[in-house]
Design an enzyme around this catalytic site. Structure first.
Site, PDB file in Angstrom:
ATOM      1  N   THR A  50     -10.952  13.941  31.846  1.00  0.00           N
ATOM      2  CA  THR A  50     -10.177  12.781  31.402  1.00  0.00           C
ATOM      3  C   THR A  50     -10.481  12.388  29.965  1.00  0.00           C
ATOM      4  O   THR A  50      -9.554  12.114  29.182  1.00  0.00           O
ATOM      5  CB  THR A  50     -10.459  11.585  32.327  1.00  0.00           C
ATOM      6  OG1 THR A  50     -10.016  11.905  33.642  1.00  0.00           O
ATOM      7  CG2 THR A  50      -9.735  10.330  31.851  1.00  0.00           C
TER       8      THR A  50
ATOM      9  N   ASP B  84       0.835  -1.200   0.000  1.00  0.00           N
ATOM     10  CA  ASP B  84       0.000   0.000   0.000  1.00  0.00           C
ATOM     11  C   ASP B  84       0.873   1.255   0.000  1.00  0.00           C
ATOM     12  O   ASP B  84       0.595   2.221  -0.721  1.00  0.00           O
ATOM     13  CB  ASP B  84      -0.961   0.001   1.197  1.00  0.00           C
ATOM     14  CG  ASP B  84      -0.273  -0.237   2.532  1.00  0.00           C
ATOM     15  OD1 ASP B  84       0.885  -0.699   2.563  1.00  0.00           O
ATOM     16  OD2 ASP B  84      -0.904   0.037   3.577  1.00  0.00           O
TER      17      ASP B  84
END
Length: 243
Positions: free
Chosen positions: A174, A99
């Site tokens: 968070t 790729d």
């Protein structure tokens, strides 16, 4: 008409290459549905199947079996040391992912400029190429989702709740801290790599961003770079036309 197949670990991209050189993307499908996708195409008449695979060997075998049963020629494109003016940087050239190889080939044909190619999917790949097509090597790093998964699966009190926004700011919670931290890691790698590439190339390179993970980069940050989505298929098309 030829069929182009870009086979990954989970999904395949399928496109038609017409005799006039035009490419039509048919879609992105789960690998397990490839036979169902190809069956009606084969019935319309196909000159050849041209494919490249970074996925499991079962997908490769499936393509070979389909072409054999339908008596259709098949070409599996693999990484080479040199082709289409591009010279592979790897001493063991076959270990550069096909790729990445096809992307280098497609970019060199279109730009013929010093370039940096950043492809963000499950992994981020960063490749540098000179104006003459000499590949100078690159990096491989986790993509956004892989970084997120690694932290979430290996900690007990870090969590995420939803997709991120566009702003890449310091977080006061968070969930946003994790998302923006992973995004900042992508941006930081790219910016450091661009600095290194500019030093090596002695000129500021063209920057090509590709892959689904580009959406995790801040929009304004990357707006002046080239955004491309089907470079592997474009590289496959070159092989289909010329090999």
């Amino acid at each position: 008409m030829q069929i182009l197949i870009e086979a990954g670990n989970t999904y395949v991209k399928v496109a038609q290459l017409f005799d006039n050189g035009n490419i039509e993307l048919l879609g992105r499908y789960p690998s397990r549905k490839l036979e169902m996708v190809l069956e009606p195409l084969i019935e319309t008449g196909i000159d050849r199947i041209v494919f490249a695979s970074v996925g499991p060997v079962e997908v490769d075998n499936s393509i070979q079996r389909i072409s054999q049963l339908a008596n259709i020629p098949v070409l599996q494109v693999k990484t080479l040391r040199k082709d289409f003016g591009v010279k592979n940087a790897y001493s063991e050239y076959q270990y550069l992912g096909v790729d990445r190889w096809l992307t280098l080939v497609a970019v060199h044909q279109q730009f013929k400029r010093p370039t940096v190619i950043v492809d963000i999917g499950t992994a981020l790949t960063f490749d540098v190429m000179t104006e003459e097509g000499k590949h100078l090597g690159g990096w491989i790093a986790p993509g956004y989702q892989l970084m997120m998964k690694s932290v979430l699966e290996n900690t007990s009190k870090v969590f995420s709740d939803r997709d991120h926004g566009d702003a890449l700011t310091f977080a006061d919670n968070t969930a946003d801290g994790l998302k923006n931290g992973c995004r900042a890691a992508l941006v930081g790698l790219i910016e450091f790599g661009l600095s290194q590439a500019t030093d090596r190339l002695k000129v500021e390179p063209e920057v090509i961003l590709c892959g689904g993970g580009v959406r995790h980069l801040p929009i304004n940050w990357g707006k002046h770079y080239h955004h491309r989505s089907d470079l592997v298929l474009e590289g496959l098309a070159l092989y289909a036309k010329c090999r």
